[in-house]
Every structure is written in C-alpha cells, then in structure tokens.
Design an enzyme around this catalytic site. Structure first.
Site, PDB file in Angstrom:
ATOM      1  N   GLU A 136       1.111  -7.114   5.773  1.00  0.00           N
ATOM      2  CA  GLU A 136       1.652  -7.473   4.459  1.00  0.00           C
ATOM      3  C   GLU A 136       3.019  -6.817   4.272  1.00  0.00           C
ATOM      4  O   GLU A 136       3.977  -7.455   3.836  1.00  0.00           O
ATOM      5  CB  GLU A 136       0.685  -6.999   3.377  1.00  0.00           C
ATOM      6  CG  GLU A 136       1.160  -7.264   1.964  1.00  0.00           C
ATOM      7  CD  GLU A 136       0.259  -6.623   0.918  1.00  0.00           C
ATOM      8  OE1 GLU A 136       0.328  -7.051  -0.249  1.00  0.00           O
ATOM      9  OE2 GLU A 136      -0.499  -5.692   1.259  1.00  0.00           O
ATOM     10  N   HIS A 137       3.104  -5.528   4.568  1.00  0.00           N
ATOM     11  CA  HIS A 137       4.372  -4.787   4.499  1.00  0.00           C
ATOM     12  C   HIS A 137       4.666  -4.215   5.877  1.00  0.00           C
ATOM     13  O   HIS A 137       3.804  -3.561   6.477  1.00  0.00           O
ATOM     14  CB  HIS A 137       4.284  -3.632   3.501  1.00  0.00           C
ATOM     15  CG  HIS A 137       3.840  -4.028   2.130  1.00  0.00           C
ATOM     16  ND1 HIS A 137       2.517  -3.990   1.725  1.00  0.00           N
ATOM     17  CD2 HIS A 137       4.538  -4.477   1.061  1.00  0.00           C
ATOM     18  CE1 HIS A 137       2.434  -4.404   0.471  1.00  0.00           C
ATOM     19  NE2 HIS A 137       3.643  -4.700   0.046  1.00  0.00           N
TER      20      HIS A 137
END
Length: 275
Positions: free
Chosen positions: A201-202
């Site tokens: 996600e990050h």
C-alpha cells in the site's frame, strides 16, 4: 465508509468526501462506527458537514457495508462504496460488488501496509518511525523492511522497540509487529523484486538518490522518495489520496481519485450517408 472505532479518521473522511463533492455526486452518505460512549467524534461530524455530507449513520463493520449496498428503512441504497476498513469490511465490499443487486466498490482497501527499502546510509530513527507509522493503525496491519545490510537491520529492530514504548497506541502496534518482517537481501535491486511481488500500500524508499530507483517500482499504492518524505506526509499534506489498494491489489488497482466517482458514457450518432 470511514473507520473510527478506536480513533476518528478525519483525514480519511476528507480523502473520500472531497472527490465526491468535486464530482457532483447527488447522494452522499457516511457510515462510521461510534466510539465506546456510543457517539461519533465531533471533529469527524464537523469535517463531514464541511465536505457537504449531511447524512451520517452510526454504523460500522460488514453490516454498514450491507446497509449501504442494499438499503434499509433508514440507510439509502447507494451505487458505489468508498473507503478503507478492516478485513471484515474489505471482504463485505468484495461480496456486495459481485452481486448485481449490491453496489460496486472503489478498490480493495483493507488493513494498512508499509514496505520500506533502505540502504546502510539511511537514518535508523527515520526508518523505525516509518515502520511504526502503519503498525499503530491496527493489530492486523503489516510493516516490512527490506535492506542490504545486516547491521542496519539489527539497529532498526532495536530502534523500533525503543520508539514503540513512546506511542500511545503501543499495544496495537506491538500486535502488528508480531507478523511484520525484516528481510535482508544481497543487493538493493533484489529488494524491488520482493516489493513488486508484495505490491505494498505504501512504499518508502530510504535510499541515496531515491528518485533514480523509481523505474524499478512496478506495483505500489503510493511511493515516498527519500528521508524527508515520511508516510505521514502522504496521509495529511502532499495532496495525494491516501485511500490505497492493499493485500497485493496494487498490482491491478490504483489509489482513489476523482475519476472513481465518475462514469464515462459512449455516445454515437450517424446520418443517412454514414449509415
């Protein structure tokens, strides 16, 4: 849908509600779980009103997703569901999206993730803070460090333990760290093969000349370049949307944008000669 059982996620509400306002969606409904006192945080209610949402329901979890997807006596049925949530919320969104009578969804956005790629020149303190920034989200969050230096990996492990004790949500972060990992590779380039398969996600690149490595990135929700670009900037400041795909879905989905609130119509017209 905005999670909020343990903390009011005001920024998440803004990330979802402002694009809906820009797109001109005629019906905008917010479901968010109440706190332990049975109330919704006043700051969250103010943010909802400021973003043009006036219908708020104290509902959380899979039941909130079902209520919006199918409609109830009080909650209107919607065409599309937006917003992140825990594993139950993510699963419920996927179920109703497969039902023609349900509602479509923005993207699979479940428990938070961060993967940090760091070399031996990175700041140990910064890397540890990057990892904890997502570990404190929830007990089902996952954080991963990939580095090419064993000594650096051990130093980060010690620093994470020290910083953990200063957090107000340290109990939650500690649970998350139980299923988090540090991976040591021979070369930094190998780290990107791992990252692209994981599709975080990050993705935070704590590397010298971090931008030079950007071509190696094939799958990630959002990328953060260099020591002065922590994940928190993406959540609150830099302007990118922080509703992002998780669980490997970054290989096929992008982060939320105004485009997700719009439909493209295909229109044709011919004359007799063309016919």
């Amino acid at each position: 849908y905005v999670p909020g059982g343990s903390a009011p996620l005001i920024s998440t509400l803004m990330m979802i509600a402002i694009p809906a306002l820009i797109a001109g969606c005629p019906l905008r409904v917010l479901c968010t779980p109440p706190n332990r006192d049975g109330n919704i945080d006043n700051r969250l209610l103010f943010a909802a009103q400021a973003c043009g949402i006036n219908r708020v329901f104290k509902l959380g979890g899979a039941q909130a997703i079902a209520a919006m997807a199918y409609g109830t006596e009080t909650v209107p049925k919607v065409d599309k569901l937006f917003g992140p949530g825990n594993s139950w919320v993510m699963a419920a969104k996927q179920v109703v999206a497969q039902d023609p009578l349900g509602a479509s969804i923005d993207l699979p956005a479940g428990p938070s993730e961060v993967l940090v790629i760091a070399d031996r020149q990175a700041d140990v303190t910064f890397v540890a803070a990057d990892l904890l920034s997502q570990a404190e989200h929830g007990s089902d969050s996952q954080v991963i460090l990939v580095t090419d230096d064993n000594s650096f990996a051990e130093a980060v492990k010690v620093e994470v333990a020290q910083q953990l004790m200063t957090l107000s949500r340290r109990d939650i972060a500690a649970q998350s760290l139980q299923h988090s990992r540090i991976i040591v590779v021979d070369q930094i380039e190998q780290a990107f093969a791992i990252s692209n398969r994981y599709a975080p996600e990050h993705l935070i690149l704590q590397l010298q000349q971090a931008r030079d490595y950007l071509p190696y990135v094939k799958a990630a929700g959002a990328v953060f370049l260099g020591r002065w670009t922590p994940e928190a900037l993406g959540d609150y400041t830099t302007g990118s949307n922080h509703v992002l795909p998780t669980s490997g879905y970054a290989r096929s989905c992008s982060g939320l944008s105004v485009d997700d609130y719009l439909l493209t119509l295909s229109v044709q017209e011919s004359n007799d000669e063309g016919f």
